[in-house]
Design an enzyme around this catalytic site. Structure first.
Site, mmCIF file in Angstrom:
data_model
loop_
_atom_site.group_PDB
_atom_site.id
_atom_site.type_symbol
_atom_site.label_atom_id
_atom_site.label_comp_id
_atom_site.label_asym_id
_atom_site.label_seq_id
_atom_site.Cartn_x
_atom_site.Cartn_y
_atom_site.Cartn_z
ATOM 1 C CG HIS A 81 -2.162 -0.918 0.769
ATOM 2 N ND1 HIS A 81 -3.226 -0.704 1.074
ATOM 3 C CD2 HIS A 81 -2.502 -2.194 0.202
ATOM 4 C CE1 HIS A 81 -4.423 -1.882 0.934
ATOM 5 N NE2 HIS A 81 -3.535 -2.713 0.280
ATOM 6 N N GLY A 87 4.327 5.968 -4.818
ATOM 7 C CA GLY A 87 5.817 5.101 -5.015
ATOM 8 C C GLY A 87 6.200 5.193 -3.618
ATOM 9 C CG ASP A 89 6.338 7.873 -0.901
ATOM 10 O OD1 ASP A 89 5.932 7.118 -0.319
ATOM 11 O OD2 ASP A 89 5.622 9.023 -1.429
ATOM 12 N N PRO A 178 -6.652 -1.268 -5.615
ATOM 13 C CG PRO A 178 -5.862 -3.154 -6.779
ATOM 14 C CD PRO A 178 -5.500 -1.857 -6.654
ATOM 15 C CG HIS A 208 -4.259 -11.651 -1.213
ATOM 16 N ND1 HIS A 208 -5.271 -11.657 -1.765
ATOM 17 C CD2 HIS A 208 -3.905 -11.170 -0.669
ATOM 18 C CE1 HIS A 208 -5.067 -10.336 -2.004
ATOM 19 N NE2 HIS A 208 -4.650 -9.766 -0.865
ATOM 20 C CG ASP A 269 1.598 -22.527 1.517
ATOM 21 O OD1 ASP A 269 0.375 -21.822 0.870
ATOM 22 O OD2 ASP A 269 1.090 -23.761 2.682
#
Ligand code: HEM
Ligand SMILES: *[C@@H]1O[C@H](CO)[C@@H](O)[C@H](O)[C@H]1NC(C)=O
Length: 345
Positions: A81, A87, A89, A178, A208, A269
């Site tokens: 995020h 960018g 930062d 998104p 995820h 995994d």
């Protein structure tokens, strides 16, 4: 005589043309390396100024994840995020100040992003060890790496030398991260905005495999009958859907959690890919990778990752390093924040 001198001349011309082409090719490739692919980040950026930085971050991430295993997922997401908004930062860490609204208030982050206290703690220890030296953006990148490793995922070298932004972008956070009900087309466009391609989208979505989502983030996917056919092509009204509905009723309990990877929720995994092949990803955005992939290109990639964890790990590392390079501030740009939550006064 005249024959040999003219062939000499031809040879000389060929030589010069070849050299010219070589120079152009080499110049072109170093130029792209210098800008788009590899920004001015280096592995040993703090070698002289803060040699213990990696050890300090590792130690503190270990402590945090030991106390709260989910923190590994939260730290990885924090880096994502950060990078998708102006960018990598550390803009995501800034609190609201004056007319500037914090990215923490934006829809994808509010009541959802976690790990800020862990970053504060790491910064505190680093300020004792090597004051005013290590950027908050580099801490986020290192913490994400250590978090993945601690959950059994791959390890990679983190390029360093990012500097911290002087502002946050609330609107950017709403625009560039998104939502979980995005179509595949939207996801691809969102990643493209960041210079990431479809292969990066598929590999990074594998994040995820750890962590949790709130009922608010997956309710639409378990109740929307119009998408039911897409997601549950193989099994309608599966046990899976029933379980999710019991966790997340049609209204209320917005902040109840379900694991993003119900098979191996705590391990980094490749089970995520097995899940989405069955239409059993938790989020809409997980399932559309397979369900809306008309050309079958993504499905092939998902199959490859589902059947070969090593391949997933290699691809993930490539893409997460690429993500960590998005629009980084270097040189005299930005600053090294003393407190990750506020720009230096
Ligand atoms: C492809 C587009 C993506 C979408 C739409 C998306 C969306 C989401 C949503 C909605 C949640 C749950 C938030 C909540 O309910 O509180 C979540 C969690 C998470 N996301 Fe993503 N995500 C995407 C890509 C990524 C990427 C690229 C990464 C990492 C590189 C990532 C890492 C995570 C992690 C680790 C969690 C769990 C966090 C925790 O348990 O604290 N996601 N994501
Ligand atoms: C996604 O969810 C948001 C918030 O619930 C809603 O406003 C929007 O219309 C949804 N978009 C799609 C494509 O379903």
């Amino acid at each position: 005589m005249s024959f040999s001198s003219s062939s000499m001349a031809v040879a000389r011309i060929i030589f010069m043309v070849v050299m010219a082409v070589l120079v152009m090719v080499l110049h072109g490739s170093t130029e792209t390396l210098g800008t788009a692919d590899l920004p001015d980040l280096v592995l040993d950026y703090y070698k002289q100024t803060c040699p213990s930085v990696e050890q300090i971050v590792r130690r503190n991430v270990e402590i945090a994840v030991f106390k709260d295993p989910r923190m590994a997922a939260s730290l990885l997401r924090l880096h994502f995020h950060d990078c998708f908004v102006m960018g990598c930062d550390a803009s995501v860490l800034l609190e609201s100040q004056g007319s500037m609204v914090s990215e923490k208030q934006a829809v994808p982050n509010l009541n959802s992003l976690r790990g800020f206290e862990v970053i504060d703690e790491i910064k505190y220890v680093l300020e004792e060890a090597c004051p005013y030296t290590v950027s908050c953006a580099d801490i986020l990148a290192l913490a994400a790496r250590d978090a993945v490793l601690l959950r059994g995922g791959p390890e990679w070298n983190v390029l360093l030398g990012r500097r911290d932004s002087l502002k946050a972008s609330f609107s950017g956070a709403n625009q560039y991260i998104p939502p979980p009900n995005s179509s595949l087309e939207t996801l691809i466009a969102n990643f493209q905005d960041q210079g990431l391609d479809v292969a990066d989208l598929v590999a990074l979505s594998g994040s995820h495999t750890i962590g949790k989502a709130r009922c608010l983030s997956f309710r639409q996917r378990v109740y929307d009958v119009s998408t039911e056919h897409d997601y549950d092509r193989y099994k309608r009204h599966t046990t899976f859907r029933r379980i999710l509905r019991s966790i997340c009723p049609e209204s209320g309990r917005d902040n109840e959690f379900a694991p993003l990877d119900f098979m191996t929720p705590a391990r980094f995994d490749n089970h995520y890919y097995l899940n989405i092949l069955e239409g059993e990803g938790l989020l809409g955005s997980d399932n559309v990778l397979v369900a809306e992939d008309d050309e079958g290109e993504i499905r092939r990639q998902v199959w490859a990752f589902a059947s070969n964890q090593k391949l997933f790990f290699e691809s993930f590392v490539k893409s997460v390093v690429k993500m960590g390079n998005i629009n980084v501030l270097t040189g005299n740009e930005g600053e090294i924040r003393r407190n990750c939550r506020f720009v230096n006064s």
